[in-house]
Design a protein around this motif. Sequence first.
Motif, PDB file in Angstrom:
ATOM      1  N   PRO A   1       0.795  -1.229   0.000  1.00 56.73           N
ATOM      2  CA  PRO A   1       0.000   0.000   0.000  1.00 56.73           C
ATOM      3  C   PRO A   1       0.828   1.281   0.000  1.00 56.73           C
ATOM      4  N   GLU A   2       1.997   1.256   0.602  1.00 58.46           N
ATOM      5  CA  GLU A   2       2.826   2.461   0.634  1.00 58.46           C
ATOM      6  C   GLU A   2       3.254   2.854  -0.779  1.00 58.46           C
ATOM      7  N   LYS A   3       3.674   1.887  -1.563  1.00 54.71           N
ATOM      8  CA  LYS A   3       4.119   2.172  -2.935  1.00 54.71           C
ATOM      9  C   LYS A   3       2.962   2.614  -3.823  1.00 54.71           C
ATOM     10  N   LEU A   4       1.810   1.956  -3.693  1.00 58.38           N
ATOM     11  CA  LEU A   4       0.673   2.327  -4.534  1.00 58.38           C
ATOM     12  C   LEU A   4       0.133   3.700  -4.129  1.00 58.38           C
ATOM     13  N   ALA A   5       0.117   3.993  -2.832  1.00 59.28           N
ATOM     14  CA  ALA A   5      -0.312   5.316  -2.371  1.00 59.28           C
ATOM     15  C   ALA A   5       0.610   6.400  -2.925  1.00 59.28           C
ATOM     16  N   ALA A   6       1.909   6.130  -2.972  1.00 59.81           N
ATOM     17  CA  ALA A   6       2.853   7.106  -3.504  1.00 59.81           C
ATOM     18  C   ALA A   6       2.570   7.389  -4.979  1.00 59.81           C
ATOM     19  N   PHE A   7       2.250   6.336  -5.757  1.00 60.16           N
ATOM     20  CA  PHE A   7       1.913   6.505  -7.177  1.00 60.16           C
ATOM     21  C   PHE A   7       0.723   7.454  -7.327  1.00 60.16           C
ATOM     22  N   TYR A   8      -0.388   7.160  -6.637  1.00 64.74           N
ATOM     23  CA  TYR A   8      -1.593   7.978  -6.784  1.00 64.74           C
ATOM     24  C   TYR A   8      -1.431   9.354  -6.152  1.00 64.74           C
ATOM     25  N   LYS A   9      -0.690   9.454  -5.061  1.00 65.79           N
ATOM     26  CA  LYS A   9      -0.451  10.753  -4.431  1.00 65.79           C
ATOM     27  C   LYS A   9       0.247  11.682  -5.413  1.00 65.79           C
TER      28      LYS A   9
ATOM     29  N   ASN B   1      -1.323  -1.353   7.740  1.00 67.50           N
ATOM     30  CA  ASN B   1      -2.018  -2.063   6.662  1.00 67.50           C
ATOM     31  C   ASN B   1      -2.876  -1.182   5.776  1.00 67.50           C
ATOM     32  N   ARG B   2      -2.837   0.125   5.955  1.00 63.47           N
ATOM     33  CA  ARG B   2      -3.686   1.012   5.148  1.00 63.47           C
ATOM     34  C   ARG B   2      -3.042   2.388   5.054  1.00 63.47           C
ATOM     35  N   VAL B   3      -3.088   2.950   3.846  1.00 63.32           N
ATOM     36  CA  VAL B   3      -2.618   4.319   3.620  1.00 63.32           C
ATOM     37  C   VAL B   3      -3.750   5.068   2.934  1.00 63.32           C
ATOM     38  N   GLU B   4      -4.038   6.281   3.421  1.00 64.00           N
ATOM     39  CA  GLU B   4      -5.084   7.113   2.831  1.00 64.00           C
ATOM     40  C   GLU B   4      -4.453   8.376   2.264  1.00 64.00           C
ATOM     41  N   ILE B   5      -4.983   8.795   1.103  1.00 66.09           N
ATOM     42  CA  ILE B   5      -4.530  10.036   0.482  1.00 66.09           C
ATOM     43  C   ILE B   5      -5.732  10.874   0.079  1.00 66.09           C
ATOM     44  N   GLN B   6      -5.480  12.144  -0.164  1.00 61.89           N
ATOM     45  CA  GLN B   6      -6.492  13.028  -0.734  1.00 61.89           C
ATOM     46  C   GLN B   6      -5.835  13.802  -1.854  1.00 61.89           C
ATOM     47  N   GLY B   7      -6.437  13.719  -3.054  1.00 59.61           N
ATOM     48  CA  GLY B   7      -5.922  14.439  -4.212  1.00 59.61           C
ATOM     49  C   GLY B   7      -6.200  15.920  -4.117  1.00 59.61           C
TER      50      GLY B   7
ATOM     51  N   ARG C   1      -3.530  -3.281   2.620  1.00 60.23           N
ATOM     52  CA  ARG C   1      -2.615  -4.395   2.419  1.00 60.23           C
ATOM     53  C   ARG C   1      -3.383  -5.709   2.344  1.00 60.23           C
ATOM     54  N   ASP C   2      -3.115  -6.451   1.294  1.00 60.07           N
ATOM     55  CA  ASP C   2      -3.619  -7.812   1.112  1.00 60.07           C
ATOM     56  C   ASP C   2      -2.457  -8.601   0.531  1.00 60.07           C
ATOM     57  N   VAL C   3      -1.805  -9.403   1.375  1.00 63.08           N
ATOM     58  CA  VAL C   3      -0.605 -10.117   0.918  1.00 63.08           C
ATOM     59  C   VAL C   3      -0.921 -11.123  -0.182  1.00 63.08           C
ATOM     60  N   ASN C   4      -2.182 -11.485  -0.339  1.00 60.41           N
ATOM     61  CA  ASN C   4      -2.590 -12.416  -1.394  1.00 60.41           C
ATOM     62  C   ASN C   4      -3.222 -11.704  -2.592  1.00 60.41           C
TER      63      ASN C   4
ATOM     64  N   ASP D   1      -1.483  14.881  -7.444  1.00 60.08           N
ATOM     65  CA  ASP D   1      -0.946  16.060  -6.750  1.00 60.08           C
ATOM     66  C   ASP D   1      -1.556  16.186  -5.354  1.00 60.08           C
ATOM     67  N   GLY D   2      -1.558  15.066  -4.644  1.00 60.48           N
ATOM     68  CA  GLY D   2      -2.227  15.010  -3.358  1.00 60.48           C
ATOM     69  C   GLY D   2      -1.289  14.926  -2.180  1.00 60.48           C
ATOM     70  N   GLU D   3      -1.889  14.508  -1.061  1.00 56.49           N
ATOM     71  CA  GLU D   3      -1.132  14.355   0.172  1.00 56.49           C
ATOM     72  C   GLU D   3      -1.633  13.146   0.937  1.00 56.49           C
ATOM     73  N   GLU D   4      -0.750  12.568   1.713  1.00 56.42           N
ATOM     74  CA  GLU D   4      -1.124  11.456   2.578  1.00 56.42           C
ATOM     75  C   GLU D   4      -1.875  12.024   3.771  1.00 56.42           C
ATOM     76  N   THR D   5      -3.020  11.431   4.090  1.00 61.09           N
ATOM     77  CA  THR D   5      -3.814  11.940   5.204  1.00 61.09           C
ATOM     78  C   THR D   5      -3.802  11.015   6.415  1.00 61.09           C
ATOM     79  N   ASP D   6      -3.495   9.733   6.218  1.00 59.58           N
ATOM     80  CA  ASP D   6      -3.441   8.794   7.338  1.00 59.58           C
ATOM     81  C   ASP D   6      -2.718   7.547   6.876  1.00 59.58           C
ATOM     82  N   ALA D   7      -2.039   6.893   7.808  1.00 55.45           N
ATOM     83  CA  ALA D   7      -1.341   5.651   7.472  1.00 55.45           C
ATOM     84  C   ALA D   7      -1.235   4.772   8.706  1.00 55.45           C
ATOM     85  N   THR D   8      -1.489   3.484   8.500  1.00 57.79           N
ATOM     86  CA  THR D   8      -1.271   2.477   9.522  1.00 57.79           C
ATOM     87  C   THR D   8      -0.411   1.394   8.876  1.00 57.79           C
TER      88      THR D   8
END
Length: 130
Positions: A16-24, A37-43, A53-56, A28-35
């Motif tokens: 999730p960290e890598k995919l969030a970075a792509f969309y962020k 197993n989950r990263v949230e962004i807002q464009g 995160r889903d390892v499968n 042209d957004g920012e990360e708003t929360d991260a744990t």
Amino acid sequence: MALVVAGFVVLDCSEPEKLAAFYKEFLDGEETDATANRVEIQGADGMRMAFRRDVNATPPSWPRPENSLQAHLDFHVDDLDAAERKVISLGGRALEAKDGGGPYEERGYADPSGHSFTLRLEAATAPKQG
């Protein structure tokens, strides 16, 4: 008072960290929360996305029919070529291109985890006369 106070598009993925970075970067957004197993962004336009995160996780195989389309995103852009260059520079890949035969010109892509999305350019229309 509204019952629902926020909504997210959530994509499952193994990193999730890598995919969030792509969309962020793309939005042209920012990360708003991260744990763990989950990263949230807002464009920049207010669009909210989360990456869980889903390892499968298995990437969609679209346009092939097996394990085809799990989710699909459309992004309206002002400049298809510039948006394509940004997607590719961030690690996305082209899936298909459609001609501009309809009211929209659009091109298909996959993000670094394989989720498909479309960049869509709305065709200019002449103002109504009369």
